[in-house]
Enzyme design. Structure first.
Site, short mmCIF file in Angstrom:
data_model
loop_
_atom_site.label_atom_id
_atom_site.label_comp_id
_atom_site.label_asym_id
_atom_site.label_seq_id
_atom_site.Cartn_x
_atom_site.Cartn_y
_atom_site.Cartn_z
CG ASP A 70 -1.76 1.24 1.36
OD1 ASP A 70 -1.71 2.11 0.47
OD2 ASP A 70 -2.49 1.35 2.37
CG ASN A 97 3.05 2.84 -13.12
OD1 ASN A 97 2.69 3.56 -14.05
ND2 ASN A 97 2.43 1.69 -12.83
CE1 TYR A 166 -4.24 10.06 -13.09
CE2 TYR A 166 -4.32 11.68 -14.85
CZ TYR A 166 -3.83 10.50 -14.33
OH TYR A 166 -2.94 9.76 -15.05
#
Length: 261
Positions: A70, A97, A166
């Site tokens: 996590d 990533n 985002y």
């Protein structure tokens, strides 16, 4: 934390990579491409079963280390890098990533604050925690140094409609990249960023069905093979530490990016 190339199972070229979000999409493609290029690869992601699926295509099983992680937890990230150094002895590359598009498609005035926090936790805080742990390892090991490659997205430059969480985190990723690049100089730690547009993954499947454009219309967008992204990361990763691709943009050639909006 021990320094030096003291772990077992290192491969002939001694290069060790950590890939987050390695259970699917771009992370999976990059992990497999690095392994094919001779790297040992630690695969980090939320689900053990998808990491195992990624590793299943490695020609050399000893090149893979699957570590369910996590990235929003400093403790779990520390455990990841401890496991990597125990197995392979060092860290030469982090492909940062892991990310989420949660809340995408929701107008700014309707976005739940908890969703905002969740996106920031994964995309920004998670990227920082992984970069910090990699930086520590690269600074301490002998030979010293390494490379961090952040997945920025073309949303680090321009937004899509209804993508405020985002887009904000990906703009912040650029600041993270620049700071790491500067702060890493005394320790031979290079940091660059790859900004990806419309690689064919589960996350971009909606683009092939039609997605909202800046003018309010809906349009199908072209995509590219994720393997082309992976090839770019392998190139960036393979440079000597005296050279760095600071920013690279890899995108489907005819996607509506140039002049978006």
């Amino acid at each position: 934390m021990s320094s030096g190339n003291t772990g077992g199972d290192t491969r002939a070229n001694g290069r060790v990579a950590v890939v987050t979000g390695a259970g699917s999409g771009i992370g999976r493609s990059v992990a497999r491409a690095l392994a094919a290029a001779g790297w040992s690869v630690a695969l980090a992601g939320r689900r053990a079963e998808t990491l195992t699926e990624t590793a299943a295509e490695f020609a050399d099983p000893a090149a893979a280390l699957c570590v369910p992680t996590d990235v929003t937890s400093a403790e779990r990230v520390a455990d990841l890098f401890t496991a990597v150094r125990a197995r392979f002895g060092r860290v030469d590359l982090l492909f940062n990533n892991a990310g989420t598009f949660a809340g995408g498609g929701v107008p700014v005035d309707e976005l739940d604050p908890e969703t905002w926090r969740a996106v920031v936790d994964v995309n920004l805080t998670g990227a920082f925690l992984c970069a910090q742990a990699a930086f520590r390892a690269m600074k301490e090991q002998d030979p010293r140094g390494g490379r961090i490659i952040n997945n920025g997205s073309i949303s680090a430059h321009v937004p899509r409609p209804h993508s405020i969480a985002y887009t904000a985190t990906k703009h912040a990723m650029t600041g993270l990249t620049k700071s790491l690049s500067l702060d890493g100089r005394p320790y031979r730690i290079a940091c660059g960023q790859i900004d990806i547009g419309n690689a064919a993954t589960d996350m971009t499947a909606r683009m092939q069905a039609g997605i909202l454009q800046a003018d309010g219309s809906t349009a199908v967008e072209p995509v590219m093979d994720a393997a082309d992204v992976a090839a770019t990361v392998v190139h960036m990763a393979g440079l000597p530490l005296e050279a760095n691709v600071q920013f690279a943009t890899v995108m489907a050639t005819t996607m509506p990016y140039i002049g978006r909006g």
